[in-house]
Design a protein around this motif. Structure first.
Motif, PDB file in Angstrom:
ATOM      1  N   ALA A 183       0.802 -12.656  -5.583  1.00  0.00           N
ATOM      2  CA  ALA A 183       1.541 -13.893  -5.328  1.00  0.00           C
ATOM      3  C   ALA A 183       2.472 -13.724  -4.125  1.00  0.00           C
ATOM      4  N   VAL A 184       3.116 -12.574  -4.008  1.00  0.00           N
ATOM      5  CA  VAL A 184       3.978 -12.305  -2.852  1.00  0.00           C
ATOM      6  C   VAL A 184       3.157 -12.302  -1.572  1.00  0.00           C
ATOM      7  N   LEU A 185       1.981 -11.707  -1.613  1.00  0.00           N
ATOM      8  CA  LEU A 185       1.102 -11.669  -0.446  1.00  0.00           C
ATOM      9  C   LEU A 185       0.649 -13.075  -0.044  1.00  0.00           C
ATOM     10  N   VAL A 242       0.834  -1.203   0.000  1.00  0.00           N
ATOM     11  CA  VAL A 242       0.000   0.000   0.000  1.00  0.00           C
ATOM     12  C   VAL A 242       0.867   1.251   0.000  1.00  0.00           C
ATOM     13  N   ASN A 243       1.912   1.276   0.808  1.00  0.00           N
ATOM     14  CA  ASN A 243       2.778   2.450   0.887  1.00  0.00           C
ATOM     15  C   ASN A 243       3.575   2.674  -0.395  1.00  0.00           C
ATOM     16  N   ALA A 244       3.930   1.615  -1.082  1.00  0.00           N
ATOM     17  CA  ALA A 244       4.684   1.738  -2.333  1.00  0.00           C
ATOM     18  C   ALA A 244       3.771   2.011  -3.520  1.00  0.00           C
ATOM     19  N   GLY A 245       2.475   1.879  -3.336  1.00  0.00           N
ATOM     20  CA  GLY A 245       1.530   2.141  -4.413  1.00  0.00           C
ATOM     21  C   GLY A 245       1.350   0.989  -5.379  1.00  0.00           C
ATOM     22  N   HIS A 246       1.723  -0.206  -4.966  1.00  0.00           N
ATOM     23  CA  HIS A 246       1.567  -1.379  -5.824  1.00  0.00           C
ATOM     24  C   HIS A 246       0.138  -1.909  -5.716  1.00  0.00           C
ATOM     25  N   PRO A 247      -0.428  -2.360  -6.834  1.00  0.00           N
ATOM     26  CA  PRO A 247      -1.769  -2.957  -6.765  1.00  0.00           C
ATOM     27  C   PRO A 247      -1.699  -4.358  -6.168  1.00  0.00           C
ATOM     28  N   VAL A 248      -2.795  -4.775  -5.560  1.00  0.00           N
ATOM     29  CA  VAL A 248      -2.861  -6.132  -5.006  1.00  0.00           C
ATOM     30  C   VAL A 248      -3.335  -7.048  -6.142  1.00  0.00           C
ATOM     31  N   ALA A 249      -2.456  -7.237  -7.106  1.00  0.00           N
ATOM     32  CA  ALA A 249      -2.747  -8.070  -8.275  1.00  0.00           C
ATOM     33  C   ALA A 249      -1.427  -8.546  -8.862  1.00  0.00           C
ATOM     34  N   GLY A 250      -1.501  -9.599  -9.638  1.00  0.00           N
ATOM     35  CA  GLY A 250      -0.328 -10.112 -10.331  1.00  0.00           C
ATOM     36  C   GLY A 250       0.725 -10.656  -9.392  1.00  0.00           C
ATOM     37  N   ILE A 251       1.959 -10.215  -9.600  1.00  0.00           N
ATOM     38  CA  ILE A 251       3.089 -10.714  -8.819  1.00  0.00           C
ATOM     39  C   ILE A 251       2.967 -10.292  -7.359  1.00  0.00           C
TER      40      ILE A 251
END
Length: 91
Positions: free
Chosen positions: A67-69, A55-64
């Motif tokens: 998978a990391v999550l 969330v802080n880096a602005g990455h979407p919760v999708a794709g890679i």
């Protein structure tokens, strides 16, 4: 310094959560409720840290990143499960 924080987070995620909560705004930007943060501290600390990072880096919760999550959730659950497995084998 970032490598040291990553090693600390992987080794002692609960201690890292306390340090981040006390000295930064890392979790307040990601979580609106303290209840979710407390539940994450108790049950899935590494997943809580990784989600806040996303969330802080602005990455979407999708794709890679999804998978990391999922991998961090499995690591958290594996750490809990292996402790229970070892406790049952000793009895």
């Amino acid at each position: 310094m970032p490598c040291l924080l990553a090693i600390l987070a992987l080794s002692f995620p609960r201690i890292m959560m306390v340090v981040l909560y006390l000295f930064t705004e890392f979790f307040t930007r990601a979580y609106q409720s303290i209840l979710i943060l407390i539940l994450g501290f108790i049950f899935l600390p590494l997943t809580t840290i990784v989600y806040a990072w996303m969330v802080n880096a602005g990455h979407p919760v999708a794709g890679i990143y999804l998978a990391v999550l999922v991998v961090t959730a499995l690591i958290d659950l594996g750490l809990l499960g292996s402790g229970e497995y070892g406790r049952r084998r000793r009895v």
